[in-house]
Design a protein around this motif. Structure first.
Motif, PDB file in Angstrom:
ATOM      1  N   GLU A  13       0.394  -1.530  -0.185  1.00 27.36           N
ATOM      2  CA  GLU A  13       0.152   0.096   0.042  1.00 27.36           C
ATOM      3  C   GLU A  13       0.611   1.254   0.145  1.00 27.36           C
ATOM      4  O   GLU A  13       0.547   2.120  -0.597  1.00 27.36           O
ATOM      5  N   GLU A  16       2.221   1.769  -3.163  1.00 27.04           N
ATOM      6  CA  GLU A  16       0.982   2.133  -4.305  1.00 27.04           C
ATOM      7  C   GLU A  16       0.989   3.953  -4.762  1.00 27.04           C
ATOM      8  O   GLU A  16       0.714   4.299  -4.700  1.00 27.04           O
ATOM      9  N   ARG A  17       1.031   4.078  -3.343  1.00 28.61           N
ATOM     10  CA  ARG A  17       0.614   5.673  -2.618  1.00 28.61           C
ATOM     11  C   ARG A  17       2.229   6.754  -3.314  1.00 28.61           C
ATOM     12  O   ARG A  17       1.935   7.926  -3.778  1.00 28.61           O
ATOM     13  N   GLN A  20       1.318   6.517  -7.269  1.00 32.83           N
ATOM     14  CA  GLN A  20       0.357   7.608  -7.701  1.00 32.83           C
ATOM     15  C   GLN A  20       1.452   8.620  -7.314  1.00 32.83           C
ATOM     16  O   GLN A  20       0.516   9.690  -8.227  1.00 32.83           O
ATOM     17  N   ALA A  21       1.510   8.911  -6.098  1.00 27.33           N
ATOM     18  CA  ALA A  21       2.206  10.393  -6.283  1.00 27.33           C
ATOM     19  C   ALA A  21       3.148  10.625  -7.101  1.00 27.33           C
ATOM     20  O   ALA A  21       3.245  11.456  -7.872  1.00 27.33           O
ATOM     21  N   GLN A  23       3.249   9.544 -10.186  1.00 27.21           N
ATOM     22  CA  GLN A  23       2.224  10.193 -11.826  1.00 27.21           C
ATOM     23  C   GLN A  23       1.875  11.399 -11.370  1.00 27.21           C
ATOM     24  O   GLN A  23       2.117  11.827 -12.466  1.00 27.21           O
ATOM     25  N   LEU A  24       1.136  11.853 -10.564  1.00 27.86           N
ATOM     26  CA  LEU A  24       0.599  13.396 -10.263  1.00 27.86           C
ATOM     27  C   LEU A  24       1.630  13.951 -10.292  1.00 27.86           C
ATOM     28  O   LEU A  24       1.876  15.605 -11.008  1.00 27.86           O
ATOM     29  N   GLN A  37      -4.003  14.530  -2.320  1.00 25.48           N
ATOM     30  CA  GLN A  37      -4.907  13.864  -2.841  1.00 25.48           C
ATOM     31  C   GLN A  37      -4.275  12.805  -2.628  1.00 25.48           C
ATOM     32  O   GLN A  37      -4.755  11.624  -2.221  1.00 25.48           O
ATOM     33  N   VAL A  38      -2.612  12.434  -1.892  1.00 26.75           N
ATOM     34  CA  VAL A  38      -2.279  10.855  -1.346  1.00 26.75           C
ATOM     35  C   VAL A  38      -3.134  11.095  -0.082  1.00 26.75           C
ATOM     36  O   VAL A  38      -2.658  10.163   0.024  1.00 26.75           O
TER      37      VAL A  38
END
Length: 175
Positions: A13, A16-17, A20-21, A23-24, A37-38
């Motif tokens: 997890e 994954e966080r 995701q960060a 990618q942003l 957002q994260v």
């Protein structure tokens, strides 16, 4: 900040966080907005952004394991357990009582690894052993005589409730 004591981290997890960060961040979103957002602190996003610049996405992959590598192997733990079952007398101690210092000494003798006594008790708990205090009993104690006394003599001398005549009462009024 760290992790609360006893709470295991979910490494998948967390990875994954971070991804995701990343990618942003690549999309040009500001670090403060990525943090919102994260759901992490801005400093974490700043650290991830630096890692992303220096090592790419590979730098944000999950760690193999957390914490220091164990100094004892599974076969060492089995040797320690065998030593515990032999008793402290096998190490030359006069009594059969395991203390933290004695356990640490056993670990050092069996495995060549020196531990503080506090860590020795942690290893004991890992092996399923618990801290117990022996009952203090006299060496001259005769269990048969004690059992007979409890069965025969004690009932004779034990106080029994007497036959109640009239209930007793006292006045709580001041005269």
């Amino acid at each position: 900040m760290g992790n609360p004591a006893g709470v295991r981290r979910d490494f998948e997890e967390l990875e994954e966080r971070r991804l995701q960060a990343a990618q942003l961040l690549r999309e040009g979103v500001h670090q403060a907005e990525v943090a919102r957002q994260v759901g992490v602190h801005r400093q974490s996003v700043s650290r991830w952004a630096t890692q992303l610049q220096q090592g790419g996405m590979r730098a944000l992959k999950k760690a193999a394991h957390a914490g220091r590598r164990a100094r004892l192997r599974p076969e060492d733990l089995r040797r320690i357990e065998k030593g515990l079952k032999r008793g402290p007398e096998a190490l030359g101690y006069a009594t059969s009582l395991w203390t933290a210092w004695r356990v640490a000494h056993l670990i050092e003798q069996e495995c060549g690894v020196k531990y503080h006594p506090v860590q020795a008790w942690r290893i004991l708990r890992q092996l399923g052993w618990s801290c117990q205090r022996p009952a203090g009993r006299a060496l001259e104690r005769d269990e048969d005589k004690i059992r007979r006394w409890k069965q025969q003599r004690w009932p004779e001398i034990k106080k029994k409730p007497g036959k109640s005549a009239a209930p007793s009462s006292s006045s709580t009024k001041a005269d």
